[in-house]
Design a protein around this motif. Structure first.
Motif, PDB file in Angstrom:
ATOM      1  N   THR A   1      41.494 -22.102  78.774  1.00  0.00           N
ATOM      2  CA  THR A   1      42.204 -23.500  78.558  1.00  0.00           C
ATOM      3  C   THR A   1      43.232 -23.353  77.547  1.00  0.00           C
ATOM      4  O   THR A   1      44.493 -24.272  77.703  1.00  0.00           O
ATOM      5  CB  THR A   1      41.243 -24.553  78.092  1.00  0.00           C
ATOM      6  OG1 THR A   1      40.325 -24.237  76.976  1.00  0.00           O
ATOM      7  CG2 THR A   1      40.213 -24.825  79.360  1.00  0.00           C
ATOM      8  N   ASP A   2      43.024 -22.391  76.404  1.00  0.00           N
ATOM      9  CA  ASP A   2      44.087 -22.155  75.690  1.00  0.00           C
ATOM     10  C   ASP A   2      45.402 -21.420  76.160  1.00  0.00           C
ATOM     11  O   ASP A   2      46.323 -20.867  75.293  1.00  0.00           O
ATOM     12  CB  ASP A   2      43.712 -21.772  74.284  1.00  0.00           C
ATOM     13  CG  ASP A   2      43.222 -20.037  74.258  1.00  0.00           C
ATOM     14  OD1 ASP A   2      42.959 -19.690  75.358  1.00  0.00           O
ATOM     15  OD2 ASP A   2      42.463 -19.568  73.334  1.00  0.00           O
ATOM     16  N   GLY A   3      45.290 -20.819  77.339  1.00  0.00           N
ATOM     17  CA  GLY A   3      46.400 -20.143  77.881  1.00  0.00           C
ATOM     18  C   GLY A   3      46.274 -18.471  77.754  1.00  0.00           C
ATOM     19  O   GLY A   3      47.016 -17.645  78.305  1.00  0.00           O
ATOM     20  N   GLN A   4      45.184 -18.001  77.142  1.00  0.00           N
ATOM     21  CA  GLN A   4      44.903 -16.512  77.147  1.00  0.00           C
ATOM     22  C   GLN A   4      44.381 -16.088  78.462  1.00  0.00           C
ATOM     23  O   GLN A   4      43.366 -16.313  78.997  1.00  0.00           O
ATOM     24  CB  GLN A   4      43.730 -16.247  75.995  1.00  0.00           C
ATOM     25  CG  GLN A   4      43.362 -14.913  75.941  1.00  0.00           C
ATOM     26  CD  GLN A   4      41.959 -14.808  74.883  1.00  0.00           C
ATOM     27  OE1 GLN A   4      41.550 -15.669  74.282  1.00  0.00           O
ATOM     28  NE2 GLN A   4      41.773 -13.514  74.767  1.00  0.00           N
ATOM     29  N   VAL A   5      45.104 -15.131  79.090  1.00  0.00           N
ATOM     30  CA  VAL A   5      44.932 -14.614  79.968  1.00  0.00           C
ATOM     31  C   VAL A   5      43.521 -13.448  79.897  1.00  0.00           C
ATOM     32  O   VAL A   5      43.720 -12.629  79.163  1.00  0.00           O
ATOM     33  CB  VAL A   5      46.029 -13.651  80.665  1.00  0.00           C
ATOM     34  CG1 VAL A   5      45.656 -12.841  81.931  1.00  0.00           C
ATOM     35  CG2 VAL A   5      47.206 -14.541  81.200  1.00  0.00           C
ATOM     36  N   ILE A   6      42.660 -13.638  80.624  1.00  0.00           N
ATOM     37  CA  ILE A   6      41.363 -12.704  80.583  1.00  0.00           C
ATOM     38  C   ILE A   6      41.085 -11.985  81.913  1.00  0.00           C
ATOM     39  O   ILE A   6      39.911 -11.369  81.952  1.00  0.00           O
ATOM     40  CB  ILE A   6      40.246 -13.630  80.194  1.00  0.00           C
ATOM     41  CG1 ILE A   6      39.756 -14.815  80.926  1.00  0.00           C
ATOM     42  CG2 ILE A   6      40.396 -14.138  78.732  1.00  0.00           C
ATOM     43  CD1 ILE A   6      38.654 -15.686  80.772  1.00  0.00           C
ATOM     44  N   GLY A   7      41.762 -12.108  82.894  1.00  0.00           N
ATOM     45  CA  GLY A   7      41.404 -11.485  84.039  1.00  0.00           C
ATOM     46  C   GLY A   7      42.594 -11.489  84.893  1.00  0.00           C
ATOM     47  O   GLY A   7      43.478 -12.489  84.935  1.00  0.00           O
ATOM     48  N   PHE A   8      42.444 -10.498  86.077  1.00  0.00           N
ATOM     49  CA  PHE A   8      43.600 -10.472  86.997  1.00  0.00           C
ATOM     50  C   PHE A   8      43.046  -9.992  88.161  1.00  0.00           C
ATOM     51  O   PHE A   8      42.249  -8.961  88.337  1.00  0.00           O
ATOM     52  CB  PHE A   8      44.931  -9.974  86.748  1.00  0.00           C
ATOM     53  CG  PHE A   8      44.962  -8.584  86.933  1.00  0.00           C
ATOM     54  CD1 PHE A   8      45.792  -8.099  87.688  1.00  0.00           C
ATOM     55  CD2 PHE A   8      44.469  -7.365  85.896  1.00  0.00           C
ATOM     56  CE1 PHE A   8      45.941  -6.613  87.989  1.00  0.00           C
ATOM     57  CE2 PHE A   8      44.636  -6.221  85.997  1.00  0.00           C
ATOM     58  CZ  PHE A   8      45.389  -5.840  86.982  1.00  0.00           C
ATOM     59  N   ILE A   9      43.752 -10.311  89.358  1.00  0.00           N
ATOM     60  CA  ILE A   9      43.350  -9.713  90.708  1.00  0.00           C
ATOM     61  C   ILE A   9      44.649  -9.427  91.571  1.00  0.00           C
ATOM     62  O   ILE A   9      45.689 -10.365  91.392  1.00  0.00           O
ATOM     63  CB  ILE A   9      42.319 -10.352  91.602  1.00  0.00           C
ATOM     64  CG1 ILE A   9      41.726  -9.701  92.717  1.00  0.00           C
ATOM     65  CG2 ILE A   9      42.912 -11.719  91.863  1.00  0.00           C
ATOM     66  CD1 ILE A   9      40.478 -10.308  93.134  1.00  0.00           C
ATOM     67  N   SER A  10      44.991  -8.446  92.068  1.00  0.00           N
ATOM     68  CA  SER A  10      46.086  -8.076  92.823  1.00  0.00           C
ATOM     69  C   SER A  10      45.579  -7.842  94.429  1.00  0.00           C
ATOM     70  O   SER A  10      44.622  -7.246  94.529  1.00  0.00           O
ATOM     71  CB  SER A  10      46.817  -7.044  92.560  1.00  0.00           C
ATOM     72  OG  SER A  10      47.724  -6.421  93.373  1.00  0.00           O
ATOM     73  N   ILE A  11      46.214  -8.770  95.289  1.00  0.00           N
ATOM     74  CA  ILE A  11      45.674  -8.546  96.734  1.00  0.00           C
ATOM     75  C   ILE A  11      46.699  -8.457  97.751  1.00  0.00           C
ATOM     76  O   ILE A  11      47.889  -8.923  97.503  1.00  0.00           O
ATOM     77  CB  ILE A  11      44.914 -10.032  97.066  1.00  0.00           C
ATOM     78  CG1 ILE A  11      44.153 -10.510  96.013  1.00  0.00           C
ATOM     79  CG2 ILE A  11      44.226 -10.120  98.559  1.00  0.00           C
ATOM     80  CD1 ILE A  11      44.033 -12.054  96.149  1.00  0.00           C
ATOM     81  N   HIS A  12      46.590  -7.467  98.672  1.00  0.00           N
ATOM     82  CA  HIS A  12      47.398  -7.288  99.444  1.00  0.00           C
ATOM     83  C   HIS A  12      47.142  -7.672 101.084  1.00  0.00           C
ATOM     84  O   HIS A  12      45.928  -7.093 101.389  1.00  0.00           O
ATOM     85  CB  HIS A  12      48.068  -5.832  99.488  1.00  0.00           C
ATOM     86  CG  HIS A  12      49.587  -5.565  99.967  1.00  0.00           C
ATOM     87  ND1 HIS A  12      50.599  -6.040  99.760  1.00  0.00           N
ATOM     88  CD2 HIS A  12      49.636  -5.133 101.343  1.00  0.00           C
ATOM     89  CE1 HIS A  12      51.519  -5.662 100.679  1.00  0.00           C
ATOM     90  NE2 HIS A  12      50.889  -5.102 101.677  1.00  0.00           N
TER      91      HIS A  12
END
Length: 142
Positions: free
Chosen positions: A51-62
């Motif tokens: 909620t504070d805007g800190q990115v804690i993960g990502f996913i890339s999908i094609h």
């Protein structure tokens, strides 16, 4: 927690998340890669942030068309959760977004490659309904 599309300003934290996966050195070219990916209509890159805007993960999908089958398929290219935030539902949230996108794009499955050394990741994929298929994990969507 919030899920949103990736942007070029996320490059430093994405570089760190990739480093946690063993991909060191992406920082030099990552901003350009992100730009290329976000302009591709068949690519979806999402980040999870606190909620504070800190990115804690990502996913890339094609999304990949299939010529011999009616549906297309989605491939998870990269998927990383910050090591300090694993086992808290972040990965599940991002994978659920991936599944929603795949269904909206009329995909019949999601595929990914996951190195044999990533045993904890394998457990995660099994919990999400994936099954091992010779060298792939596959989740049937129909």
């Amino acid at each position: 927690m919030n899920v949103r599309p990736i942007n070029e300003n996320d490059a430093p934290v994405i570089a760190d998340l990739l480093k946690q996966l063993g991909y060191d050195g992406a920082a030099d070219f990552l901003r350009d890669k992100i730009h290329s990916l976000i302009t591709d209509p068949d690519e979806y890159c999402l980040v999870a942030e606190k909620t504070d805007g800190q990115v804690i993960g990502f996913i890339s999908i094609h999304i990949i068309p299939q010529i011999a089958l009616k549906g297309d398929f989605a491939r998870i290219s990269y998927f990383s959760i910050d090591e300090h935030f694993r086992s808290r539902g972040v990965g599940k949230l991002l994978e659920e977004h991936c599944e929603r996108i795949a269904r909206e794009r009329n995909c019949d499955r999601i595929e990914l490659h996951c190195h044999s050394r990533r045993v904890e990741a394998h457990r995660f994929y099994y919990r999400q309904g994936y099954v091992e298929s010779p060298k792939y994990f596959v989740k049937k969507l129909s």
